[in-house]
Motif scaffolding. Structure first.
Motif, PDB file in Angstrom:
ATOM      1  N   TYR A   1      -2.741   3.655   9.034  1.00  0.00           N
ATOM      2  CA  TYR A   1      -2.595   2.279   8.562  1.00  0.00           C
ATOM      3  C   TYR A   1      -3.323   1.369   9.536  1.00  0.00           C
ATOM      4  O   TYR A   1      -3.028   1.361  10.742  1.00  0.00           O
ATOM      5  N   VAL A   2      -4.263   0.591   9.016  1.00  0.00           N
ATOM      6  CA  VAL A   2      -5.117  -0.253   9.854  1.00  0.00           C
ATOM      7  C   VAL A   2      -4.685  -1.710   9.711  1.00  0.00           C
ATOM      8  O   VAL A   2      -4.671  -2.258   8.602  1.00  0.00           O
TER       9      VAL A   2
ATOM     10  N   GLU B   1       5.108  -1.673   6.880  1.00  0.00           N
ATOM     11  CA  GLU B   1       4.552  -0.596   6.069  1.00  0.00           C
ATOM     12  C   GLU B   1       4.459   0.711   6.861  1.00  0.00           C
ATOM     13  O   GLU B   1       4.584   1.804   6.295  1.00  0.00           O
ATOM     14  N   LEU B   2       4.298   0.627   8.160  1.00  0.00           N
ATOM     15  CA  LEU B   2       4.348   1.831   8.987  1.00  0.00           C
ATOM     16  C   LEU B   2       5.727   2.485   8.896  1.00  0.00           C
ATOM     17  O   LEU B   2       5.844   3.711   8.794  1.00  0.00           O
ATOM     18  N   LEU B   3       6.771   1.658   8.941  1.00  0.00           N
ATOM     19  CA  LEU B   3       8.126   2.180   8.791  1.00  0.00           C
ATOM     20  C   LEU B   3       8.304   2.816   7.414  1.00  0.00           C
ATOM     21  O   LEU B   3       8.883   3.908   7.284  1.00  0.00           O
TER      22      LEU B   3
ATOM     23  N   GLY C   1       3.095  11.316  12.708  1.00  0.00           N
ATOM     24  CA  GLY C   1       2.708  11.472  11.304  1.00  0.00           C
ATOM     25  C   GLY C   1       2.054  10.242  10.718  1.00  0.00           C
ATOM     26  O   GLY C   1       1.335  10.329   9.726  1.00  0.00           O
ATOM     27  N   VAL C   2       2.326   9.076  11.332  1.00  0.00           N
ATOM     28  CA  VAL C   2       1.728   7.819  10.888  1.00  0.00           C
ATOM     29  C   VAL C   2       0.985   7.210  12.070  1.00  0.00           C
ATOM     30  O   VAL C   2       1.574   6.963  13.119  1.00  0.00           O
ATOM     31  N   VAL C   3      -0.306   7.004  11.892  1.00  0.00           N
ATOM     32  CA  VAL C   3      -1.135   6.380  12.925  1.00  0.00           C
ATOM     33  C   VAL C   3      -1.290   4.906  12.578  1.00  0.00           C
ATOM     34  O   VAL C   3      -1.748   4.559  11.486  1.00  0.00           O
ATOM     35  N   GLY C   4      -0.884   4.031  13.489  1.00  0.00           N
ATOM     36  CA  GLY C   4      -1.015   2.592  13.298  1.00  0.00           C
ATOM     37  C   GLY C   4      -2.073   2.041  14.226  1.00  0.00           C
ATOM     38  O   GLY C   4      -2.001   2.227  15.441  1.00  0.00           O
ATOM     39  N   LEU C   5      -3.051   1.355  13.658  1.00  0.00           N
ATOM     40  CA  LEU C   5      -4.201   0.881  14.429  1.00  0.00           C
ATOM     41  C   LEU C   5      -4.316  -0.635  14.334  1.00  0.00           C
ATOM     42  O   LEU C   5      -4.188  -1.204  13.244  1.00  0.00           O
ATOM     43  N   ASP C   6      -4.554  -1.284  15.461  1.00  0.00           N
ATOM     44  CA  ASP C   6      -4.775  -2.731  15.449  1.00  0.00           C
ATOM     45  C   ASP C   6      -5.677  -3.115  16.611  1.00  0.00           C
ATOM     46  O   ASP C   6      -5.646  -2.471  17.672  1.00  0.00           O
TER      47      ASP C   6
ATOM     48  N   THR D   1       0.829  -1.210   0.000  1.00  0.00           N
ATOM     49  CA  THR D   1       0.000   0.000   0.000  1.00  0.00           C
ATOM     50  C   THR D   1       0.860   1.255   0.000  1.00  0.00           C
ATOM     51  O   THR D   1       0.336   2.362   0.110  1.00  0.00           O
ATOM     52  N   VAL D   2       2.166   1.084  -0.117  1.00  0.00           N
ATOM     53  CA  VAL D   2       3.098   2.218  -0.071  1.00  0.00           C
ATOM     54  C   VAL D   2       3.441   2.626  -1.504  1.00  0.00           C
ATOM     55  O   VAL D   2       4.136   1.903  -2.218  1.00  0.00           O
TER      56      VAL D   2
END
Length: 323
Positions: free
Chosen positions: A66-67, A74-76, A87-92, A52-53
């Motif tokens: 990023y969910v 991919e967050l990195l 700047g990057v929100v990671g959700l799980d 998705t990058v």
């Protein structure tokens, strides 16, 4: 929580505690970017079917959601383009996966002098009820997650992504698809659904769900072979071919005549005039292919001109289109 979601949570709890290299089979090469070193554990925990990058989505210091964080790879990669605190929100929904990602980011700090873990804001939360403000995200993404959902839950997840995106924001998705009929026994197999297999939808249905959520432009960026479900190993009477697809849905206003869906078609004018103008905003120069959405391709084909060629869908679109 639905039973299939509980099964999914358990599958990825185990995958967080003990990396499962064979859990998914990513069909897109991992981005190699100058100065970016990805820890091996992140590669081992790359639980997706594509990527998705896309650098062209990530200009102007975007805020990214990023969910389904996986091992954090991919967050990195996203943080490479958005080097700011949070700047990057990671959700799980799986706490163990969030904890594993957090550990992996510490290792990434050792390998990348530009990277700081505070670039990433990890949050526990549900794709069906995102803990994110309205219209606050430039790029939202998920990889091999939405195919796990039932159709009704998928509608909710897409509506949530639409809600949190800014106007003209982008939703980038990677999921398995299947244009064959999926047997009900497989559809209802919670383990196979959790493994991103039996929830695969036909591409046309997948795209319709996205446009029904309000996205005015949809780009098919890649479509590749993914998996086979065969009668010897699965409860099916026929061999089922699954592909992976990478899609970008843009929160554009919905055109009055329906969404613009790009599936990799092109129009080529080879007549004697200096150019062809359809008077609807599309100008074709002689023998210069123009990427066109399916809607425009049909309108041009309906003219039945002998000097305009419309290609078949390639299922690869990388910008420069008609709309």
């Amino acid at each position: 929580m639905s039973s299939y979601l509980e099964t999914t949570k358990n599958v990825y709890k185990k995958a967080a505690e003990s990396p499962d290299v064979g859990l998914c089979c990513t069909t897109t090469p991992v981005w190699q970017l100058p100065g970016l070193s990805i820890p091996k554990v992140m590669l081992d925990m790359n639980y997706g079917c594509g990527s998705t990058v896309h650098p062209r989505d990530l200009v102007n210091d975007p805020t990214v959601l990023y969910v389904g964080v996986g091992g954090g790879m991919e967050l990195l990669q996203f943080s490479y383009f958005s080097r700011k605190q949070g700047g990057v929100v990671g959700l799980d929904v799986v706490p163990e996966m969030l904890a594993a990602s957090e550990r992996n980011f510490k290792e990434a700090e050792q390998q990348n002098d530009w990277f700081s873990s505070d670039f990433i804001d990890l949050r526990e939360g549900d794709a069906l009820n995102l803990p994110v403000e309205d219209s606050s995200i430039d790029v939202a993404a998920q990889n091999c997650l939405f195919n796990i959902f039932t159709t009704e839950d998928l509608k909710i997840a897409l509506a949530e992504m639409y809600r949190v995106l800014k106007p003209n924001g982008r939703l980038v998705l990677s999921d398995p698809i299947c244009d064959q009929a999926m047997p009900e026994e497989l559809k209802n197999d919670e383990e196979l659904r959790a493994l991103c297999l039996s929830g695969a939808l036909p591409l046309s249905e997948y795209i319709k769900l996205i446009t029904d959520a309000g996205f005015g432009t949809v780009e098919i960026r890649a479509k590749r072979p993914y998996r086979i479900l065969d009668p010897k190993h699965y409860n099916t009477s026929q061999r089922i071919f699954i592909e992976s697809v990478e899609v970008c849905a843009i929160k554009d206003p919905m055109p009055s005549d329906g969404p613009c869906v790009f599936t990799g078609k092109a129009a080529i004018y080879f007549g004697d005039e200096e150019y062809f103008d359809d008077k609807k905003g599309h100008v074709l120069m002689p023998n210069q292919p123009l990427a066109v959405c399916d809607k425009t391709a049909k309108a041009l084909a309906d003219l039945k001109r002998e000097d305009i060629y419309i290609s078949e869908s390639t299922y690869f679109y990388d910008g420069g289109g008609c709309c």
